[in-house]
Design a protein around this motif. Structure first.
Motif, short mmCIF file in Angstrom:
data_model
loop_
_atom_site.label_atom_id
_atom_site.label_comp_id
_atom_site.label_asym_id
_atom_site.label_seq_id
_atom_site.Cartn_x
_atom_site.Cartn_y
_atom_site.Cartn_z
N LEU A 28 6.85 1.14 3.61
CA LEU A 28 5.52 1.03 3.04
C LEU A 28 4.46 1.68 3.93
N GLY A 29 4.86 2.13 5.12
CA GLY A 29 3.93 2.83 5.98
C GLY A 29 3.33 1.98 7.08
N VAL A 30 3.99 0.88 7.42
CA VAL A 30 3.52 0.01 8.49
C VAL A 30 4.52 0.07 9.64
N ASN A 31 4.03 0.22 10.85
CA ASN A 31 4.90 0.24 12.02
C ASN A 31 5.29 -1.19 12.39
N VAL A 32 6.55 -1.39 12.78
CA VAL A 32 7.06 -2.74 13.05
C VAL A 32 7.65 -2.82 14.45
N TRP A 33 7.28 -3.89 15.15
CA TRP A 33 7.87 -4.19 16.45
C TRP A 33 8.75 -5.44 16.27
N PRO A 34 10.07 -5.28 16.08
CA PRO A 34 10.93 -6.45 15.82
C PRO A 34 11.27 -7.22 17.09
N LEU A 35 11.09 -8.51 17.03
CA LEU A 35 11.49 -9.43 18.10
C LEU A 35 12.42 -10.46 17.47
N ASN A 36 13.66 -10.50 17.91
CA ASN A 36 14.67 -11.33 17.27
C ASN A 36 14.71 -12.74 17.88
N THR A 37 14.77 -13.75 17.01
CA THR A 37 14.87 -15.13 17.48
C THR A 37 16.33 -15.55 17.66
N VAL A 38 17.20 -14.98 16.84
CA VAL A 38 18.65 -15.16 17.01
C VAL A 38 19.31 -13.81 16.72
N GLN A 39 20.49 -13.62 17.26
CA GLN A 39 21.26 -12.41 16.98
C GLN A 39 22.64 -12.86 16.51
N PHE A 40 22.90 -12.64 15.21
CA PHE A 40 24.16 -13.05 14.62
C PHE A 40 24.92 -11.84 14.10
N PHE A 227 4.42 -8.51 1.30
CA PHE A 227 3.07 -9.03 1.15
C PHE A 227 2.23 -8.74 2.39
N VAL A 228 2.79 -8.97 3.56
CA VAL A 228 2.06 -8.70 4.80
C VAL A 228 1.70 -7.22 4.91
N ALA A 229 2.67 -6.36 4.61
CA ALA A 229 2.43 -4.92 4.70
C ALA A 229 1.32 -4.47 3.74
N ARG A 230 1.39 -4.93 2.51
CA ARG A 230 0.38 -4.51 1.54
C ARG A 230 -1.01 -5.04 1.90
N ARG A 231 -1.09 -6.23 2.45
CA ARG A 231 -2.39 -6.75 2.88
C ARG A 231 -2.94 -5.92 4.05
N LEU A 232 -2.06 -5.57 4.98
CA LEU A 232 -2.49 -4.75 6.11
C LEU A 232 -2.97 -3.37 5.66
N LEU A 233 -2.38 -2.88 4.58
CA LEU A 233 -2.75 -1.57 4.06
C LEU A 233 -4.03 -1.61 3.24
N GLY A 234 -4.60 -2.81 3.09
CA GLY A 234 -5.92 -2.92 2.45
C GLY A 234 -5.93 -3.49 1.05
N ASP A 235 -4.76 -3.89 0.53
CA ASP A 235 -4.71 -4.48 -0.81
C ASP A 235 -5.47 -5.80 -0.86
N SER A 236 -6.06 -6.09 -2.01
CA SER A 236 -6.60 -7.43 -2.26
C SER A 236 -5.43 -8.41 -2.34
N VAL A 237 -5.74 -9.69 -2.33
CA VAL A 237 -4.68 -10.70 -2.45
C VAL A 237 -3.90 -10.50 -3.74
N ARG A 238 -4.61 -10.25 -4.85
CA ARG A 238 -3.93 -10.07 -6.13
C ARG A 238 -3.06 -8.81 -6.12
N ALA A 239 -3.60 -7.70 -5.62
CA ALA A 239 -2.85 -6.44 -5.62
C ALA A 239 -1.61 -6.54 -4.73
N ALA A 240 -1.76 -7.16 -3.57
CA ALA A 240 -0.61 -7.34 -2.66
C ALA A 240 0.44 -8.23 -3.31
N PHE A 241 -0.01 -9.26 -4.00
CA PHE A 241 0.89 -10.19 -4.70
C PHE A 241 1.67 -9.47 -5.80
N GLU A 242 0.98 -8.67 -6.60
CA GLU A 242 1.64 -7.96 -7.69
C GLU A 242 2.62 -6.92 -7.16
N HIS A 243 2.24 -6.22 -6.10
CA HIS A 243 3.17 -5.24 -5.52
C HIS A 243 4.41 -5.96 -4.97
#
Length: 287
Positions: A28-40, A227-243
């Protein structure tokens, strides 16, 4: 480009936790820094798995390492999912505080995972910590139906009751609550319900419910991530929810059509970015 620190479980094989979250957010165009809580080796619903949890102190040390190179201020949001102990949850709270100290505009979205663990021995007290502490810390929460009931401390059977429960929790601190799966006694059996609530908004949405022989794992993780990505990209709550509703449906449909158990996230990646089938949200009567 927006940056998310994603603190969740990790599986070597399959798609759950960060394995269901990182790539969709990146797509979706958002950079992610993954931090793992468990590794299975794989998610625990298989009945057999190998691996272990990450020490809570190591989680904080890893984030301190990011801070030491001067980039923690570029973190725009923290997303947390499966936590195996109260100590890990406490570490997340400290991490959120550290992020917000360097970037006051950053926000924290908590997916309060309290579901089945397939035999993994989650330490006692994690549910209590999520219920009693996280609503005061998080800017957003993403419970499923069962988790919403635990957060509210009572049984919920209708959309109206769910909206009321969300509003009560919002008064404790969060600005938005995304109910990833809502069970409504008045809804059709072949519909999958989702709900998003703020202080002034309440949007309901539905997608088809597919008759899997066994339900795939990681759908909730995918839902929170989109949902988090779409909100960060500027979507309204409704638009992020629908996407989110449309993108998750596309992945679930691709998984069902392929006869798979693991989510077909890679195969459906274009649909995550630009869903071809849309499901409009509507204001609930309880809004």
């Amino acid at each position: 480009m927006k940056n998310v620190l994603s603190i969740q479980s990790h599986v070597v094989f399959g798609h759950a936790g960060n394995g269901a979250s990182v790539f969709p957010m990146q797509r979706l165009g958002v950079n992610v820094w993954p931090l793992n809580t468990v590794q299975f080796s794989n998610h625990t619903q298989y009945g057999h798995w190998a691996g272990s949890a990450i020490d809570a102190s190591q989680m904080q040390e890893l984030v301190e390492g990011i801070g030491a190179i001067g980039v923690l201020r570029r973190c725009d949001a923290v997303l947390s999912g499966f936590l195996s102990s109260p100590e890990q949850a406490e570490a997340v709270v400290e991490i959120v505080r550290a992020v917000k100290a360097t970037n006051p505009h950053a926000w924290y979205f908590c997916d309060p995972v309290m579901g089945q663990t397939g035999g993994y021995n989650v330490e006692p007290g994690i549910q209590q910590y999520l219920v009693n502490t996280m609503p005061e810390v998080a800017d957003g929460l993403a419970p499923n139906h069962n988790e919403l009931q635990k957060l509210a401390g009572r049984k919920i059977e209708t959309v109206e009751e769910a909206v009321q429960a969300c509003r009560e929790i919002i008064r404790r601190g969060p600005q938005v609550i995304l109910v990833k799966h809502l069970l409504d006694r008045n809804s059709l059996a072949d519909r999958f319900n989702m709900l998003v609530v703020t202080e002034n908004e309440a949007w309901m949405g539905q997608r088809p419910l597919y008759p899997f022989a066994r339900q795939p794992v990681g759908v909730g993780d995918l839902t929170s991530a989109v949902f988090v990505a779409r909100r960060l990209l500027g979507d309204s709550v409704r638009a992020a929810f629908e996407h989110t509703l449309a993108a998750v449906h596309a992945v679930v449909k691709a998984t069902f059509d392929a006869g798979r158990y693991e989510l077909e996230i890679v195969a459906a990646q274009n649909e995550i970015a630009q869903p071809s089938e849309w499901f409009g949200a509507w204001v609930t009567d309880a809004a």
